[in-house]
Design a protein around this motif. Structure first.
Motif, PDB file in Angstrom:
ATOM      1  N   PHE A 191       9.142  -5.205  -5.244  1.00 12.89           N
ATOM      2  CA  PHE A 191       8.725  -3.893  -4.662  1.00 12.89           C
ATOM      3  C   PHE A 191       9.597  -2.905  -4.665  1.00 12.89           C
ATOM      4  CE2 PHE A 191       7.949  -1.230  -1.169  1.00 12.89           C
ATOM      5  CZ  PHE A 191       6.568  -0.886  -1.247  1.00 12.89           C
ATOM      6  N   LEU A 192       9.487  -1.896  -5.312  1.00 15.61           N
ATOM      7  CA  LEU A 192      10.574  -0.861  -5.291  1.00 15.61           C
ATOM      8  C   LEU A 192       9.900   0.341  -4.364  1.00 15.61           C
ATOM      9  CD1 LEU A 192      13.052   0.064  -6.580  1.00 15.61           C
ATOM     10  CD2 LEU A 192      11.736   0.831  -8.573  1.00 15.61           C
ATOM     11  N   ASN A 193      10.716   1.073  -3.622  1.00 16.81           N
ATOM     12  CA  ASN A 193      10.131   2.078  -3.002  1.00 16.81           C
ATOM     13  C   ASN A 193      10.970   3.211  -3.651  1.00 16.81           C
ATOM     14  OD1 ASN A 193      12.825   2.504  -1.736  1.00 16.81           O
ATOM     15  ND2 ASN A 193      12.048   1.715   0.183  1.00 16.81           N
ATOM     16  N   LYS A 194      10.623   4.655  -3.053  1.00 13.13           N
ATOM     17  CA  LYS A 194      10.922   5.859  -3.531  1.00 13.13           C
ATOM     18  C   LYS A 194      12.617   6.102  -3.414  1.00 13.13           C
ATOM     19  CE  LYS A 194       6.508   8.304  -3.785  1.00 13.13           C
ATOM     20  NZ  LYS A 194       5.806   9.356  -3.093  1.00 13.13           N
ATOM     21  N   LEU A 238      -0.367 -11.890   0.061  1.00 15.04           N
ATOM     22  CA  LEU A 238      -0.389 -10.643   0.714  1.00 15.04           C
ATOM     23  C   LEU A 238      -1.559 -10.221   1.451  1.00 15.04           C
ATOM     24  CD1 LEU A 238       1.446  -8.722  -2.252  1.00 15.04           C
ATOM     25  CD2 LEU A 238       2.505  -9.922  -0.403  1.00 15.04           C
ATOM     26  N   ARG A 239      -1.165  -9.471   2.774  1.00 14.15           N
ATOM     27  CA  ARG A 239      -2.316  -9.336   3.679  1.00 14.15           C
ATOM     28  C   ARG A 239      -2.913  -8.084   2.920  1.00 14.15           C
ATOM     29  NH1 ARG A 239      -0.479  -9.364   9.471  1.00 14.15           N
ATOM     30  NH2 ARG A 239      -0.247 -11.336   8.777  1.00 14.15           N
ATOM     31  N   ASP A 240      -2.307  -6.964   2.573  1.00 14.42           N
ATOM     32  CA  ASP A 240      -2.755  -5.505   2.302  1.00 14.42           C
ATOM     33  C   ASP A 240      -3.381  -5.470   0.831  1.00 14.42           C
ATOM     34  OD1 ASP A 240      -3.236  -2.984   1.918  1.00 14.42           O
ATOM     35  OD2 ASP A 240      -1.242  -2.346   2.144  1.00 14.42           O
ATOM     36  N   SER A 241      -4.589  -4.989   0.769  1.00 10.80           N
ATOM     37  CA  SER A 241      -5.441  -5.133  -0.473  1.00 10.80           C
ATOM     38  C   SER A 241      -4.953  -4.060  -1.527  1.00 10.80           C
ATOM     39  CB  SER A 241      -6.793  -5.164  -0.424  1.00 10.80           C
ATOM     40  OG  SER A 241      -7.197  -4.194   0.274  1.00 10.80           O
ATOM     41  N   GLN A 242      -4.075  -3.024  -0.552  1.00  9.84           N
ATOM     42  CA  GLN A 242      -3.956  -1.541  -1.241  1.00  9.84           C
ATOM     43  C   GLN A 242      -2.668  -1.421  -1.954  1.00  9.84           C
ATOM     44  OE1 GLN A 242      -6.497   1.117  -1.011  1.00  9.84           O
ATOM     45  NE2 GLN A 242      -7.659  -0.785  -0.061  1.00  9.84           N
ATOM     46  N   PHE A 243      -2.802  -2.291  -3.113  1.00  9.80           N
ATOM     47  CA  PHE A 243      -1.643  -2.229  -4.069  1.00  9.80           C
ATOM     48  C   PHE A 243      -1.824  -2.577  -5.262  1.00  9.80           C
ATOM     49  CE2 PHE A 243      -1.829  -6.588  -1.927  1.00  9.80           C
ATOM     50  CZ  PHE A 243      -1.910  -7.416  -3.228  1.00  9.80           C
ATOM     51  N   ALA A 275       3.095  -2.509  -6.330  1.00  7.17           N
ATOM     52  CA  ALA A 275       3.091  -0.902  -5.878  1.00  7.17           C
ATOM     53  C   ALA A 275       2.045  -0.536  -5.119  1.00  7.17           C
ATOM     54  CB  ALA A 275       3.245  -0.089  -7.313  1.00  7.17           C
ATOM     55  N   PRO A 276       2.382   0.294  -4.489  1.00  6.00           N
ATOM     56  CA  PRO A 276       1.264   0.728  -3.511  1.00  6.00           C
ATOM     57  C   PRO A 276       0.120   1.660  -4.312  1.00  6.00           C
ATOM     58  CG  PRO A 276       3.165   1.498  -2.424  1.00  6.00           C
ATOM     59  CD  PRO A 276       3.311   1.023  -3.798  1.00  6.00           C
ATOM     60  N   ASN A 282       4.092   3.368   0.828  1.00  5.67           N
ATOM     61  CA  ASN A 282       4.715   2.502   1.782  1.00  5.67           C
ATOM     62  C   ASN A 282       6.328   2.269   1.370  1.00  5.67           C
ATOM     63  OD1 ASN A 282       1.858   1.265   0.920  1.00  5.67           O
ATOM     64  ND2 ASN A 282       2.379   0.629   3.088  1.00  5.67           N
ATOM     65  N   GLN A 283       6.957   2.602   2.493  1.00  4.72           N
ATOM     66  CA  GLN A 283       8.393   2.363   2.316  1.00  4.72           C
ATOM     67  C   GLN A 283       8.604   0.772   2.360  1.00  4.72           C
ATOM     68  OE1 GLN A 283      10.572   4.713   1.927  1.00  4.72           O
ATOM     69  NE2 GLN A 283      12.297   3.836   2.406  1.00  4.72           N
ATOM     70  N   PHE A 284       8.033   0.146   2.849  1.00  4.47           N
ATOM     71  CA  PHE A 284       8.170  -1.296   2.829  1.00  4.47           C
ATOM     72  C   PHE A 284       7.127  -2.177   2.213  1.00  4.47           C
ATOM     73  CE2 PHE A 284      10.167   0.667   6.464  1.00  4.47           C
ATOM     74  CZ  PHE A 284      11.458   0.321   6.449  1.00  4.47           C
ATOM     75  N   PRO A 285       7.554  -3.209   1.608  1.00  2.39           N
ATOM     76  CA  PRO A 285       6.455  -4.111   0.784  1.00  2.39           C
ATOM     77  C   PRO A 285       5.115  -4.574   1.856  1.00  2.39           C
ATOM     78  CG  PRO A 285       8.551  -5.381   1.314  1.00  2.39           C
ATOM     79  CD  PRO A 285       8.565  -3.939   1.689  1.00  2.39           C
ATOM     80  N   PRO A 286       4.116  -4.660   1.406  1.00  2.90           N
ATOM     81  CA  PRO A 286       2.937  -5.220   1.964  1.00  2.90           C
ATOM     82  C   PRO A 286       3.430  -6.749   2.935  1.00  2.90           C
ATOM     83  CG  PRO A 286       2.570  -4.916  -0.148  1.00  2.90           C
ATOM     84  CD  PRO A 286       3.960  -4.901  -0.180  1.00  2.90           C
ATOM     85  N   ASP A 287       2.644  -6.480   3.863  1.00  2.87           N
ATOM     86  CA  ASP A 287       2.902  -7.726   4.652  1.00  2.87           C
ATOM     87  C   ASP A 287       2.298  -8.996   4.242  1.00  2.87           C
ATOM     88  OD1 ASP A 287       3.766  -6.133   6.704  1.00  2.87           O
ATOM     89  OD2 ASP A 287       1.883  -6.161   7.922  1.00  2.87           O
ATOM     90  N   VAL A 288       2.983 -10.090   4.361  1.00  2.49           N
ATOM     91  CA  VAL A 288       2.596 -11.411   4.079  1.00  2.49           C
ATOM     92  C   VAL A 288       1.504 -12.076   4.751  1.00  2.49           C
ATOM     93  CG1 VAL A 288       4.749 -11.951   2.642  1.00  2.49           C
ATOM     94  CG2 VAL A 288       4.540 -12.492   5.044  1.00  2.49           C
TER      95      VAL A 288
END
Length: 321
Positions: A191-194, A238-243, A275-276, A282-288
């Motif tokens: 996971f790479l942020n800006k 991963l918990r978040d599905s928006q990626f 990636a989002p 997201n500045q941080f990776p999705p929650d596990v």
């Protein structure tokens, strides 16, 4: 145990690591056996300075007289490289050594083709007087002159090799001789942020390591692909599905084949990005989803640069389908 960054360093160099257990199997997974429950095909693209390619003329009745790359099925007790060298010698008369793995093609978990770029080390091109059940003859082809091909799928492979010869698309990659009982994928998910901060997904059971996933062995799982197995892993972890999940390709692979039925598997070390979606940032990776998984932030600048370069230029062995 090795730290996550030490593990990453090994994989970035094309190395391998022992497969302890599967973290996210898709269905029941059992050891595979070459030529019984799994089919491995090897093929070689050999180019000269004029970018001509070595071709062999088929002797098999169903494609008699047609031309193709030297290729064939792996036998028991062979490594992937040994199988490639044997097929080239049998069908063209040439001795060779692998230069690099060029691509891997997967048609489900039961049919996999390993395509190498190879260089000649000896032998002589097979002529018609040497014809046998393996092939009728071999020749150099300029890729322009009319030639009746057994199948046109090799044209893309030849083109890929020519481009790699002109400008290498990935580092030299040779299979590592390490045993594995199943066809599986060790997933290096980044996971790479800006801000160019980089995290890696880990499985923390026992010790932090890159998760390993695989397709099942039942008939219902025969259509499973690497993308399906990796997608399931990300959904589980991963918990978040928006990626978005993108499979870039292979950093390396490991296989032994020394003990048929027990070491016929292959472990692909696969580079993936998470990636989002375009609608989120997201500045941080999705929650596990559980304590089983976690994110490791890469602080080693050299490793970070190496990984970013591999991601930026997709500098990995491609999966073809």
């Amino acid at each position: 145990m090795e730290s996550v960054e030490n593990q990453l360093e090994v994989l970035l160099k094309g190395g391998g690591m022992e497969v302890q257990e599967l973290d996210s199997p898709l269905g029941e997974v059992v050891p595979v056996t070459v030529r019984k429950t799994v089919c491995y095909i090897v093929a070689a693209v050999i180019l000269n300075e004029q970018k001509e390619v070595v071709m062999m003329q088929e002797a098999k009745q169903e494609c008699y007289g047609k031309w193709y790359l030297p290729a064939g099925r792996m036998e028991k007790n062979e490594t992937i490289v040994e199988a490639m060298k044997r097929e080239v010698q049998e069908e063209t008369g040439l001795e060779c050594e692998p230069y690099t793995l060029l691509s891997v093609e997967e048609r489900g978990p039961r049919w996999i083709r390993f395509v190498f770029m190879a260089q000649i080390t000896g032998g002589n091109l097979k002529n018609p007087s040497d014809s046998n059940a393996e092939s009728l003859q071999a020749r150099w082809w300029d890729r322009v002159s009319p030639l009746p091909l057994r199948a046109r799928d090799i044209l893309n492979l030849i083109s890929l090799a020519v481009k790699h010869k002109e400008k290498p698309s990935h580092p030299v990659t040779i299979p590592v001789e390490m045993s594995c009982s199943v066809v599986c994928h060790r997933v290096v998910a980044a996971f790479l942020n800006k801000s160019n901060e980089l995290w890696l997904l880990t499985n923390n059971q026992g010790y932090p390591h890159f998760p390993v996933t695989a397709c099942g062995s039942s008939s219902a799982d025969l259509s499973c692909s690497i993308e399906v197995a990796i997608y399931r892993l990300t959904k589980e972890s991963l918990r978040d599905s928006q990626f978005k999940v993108k499979t870039h390709g292979i950093l390396g692979l490991q296989h032994s084949g020394s003990d048929p039925g027990k070491t016929d598997g292959v472990c692909f070390n696969v580079l993936v990005t998470i990636a989002p979606t375009e609608m989120t940032y997201n500045q941080f990776p999705p929650d596990v989803n559980s304590v089983k998984y976690g994110w490791h932030k890469v602080d080693n600048d050299d490793l970070k640069i190496q990984l970013l370069e591999r991601l930026s230029f997709s500098s990995v062995v491609p999966f073809l389908n």
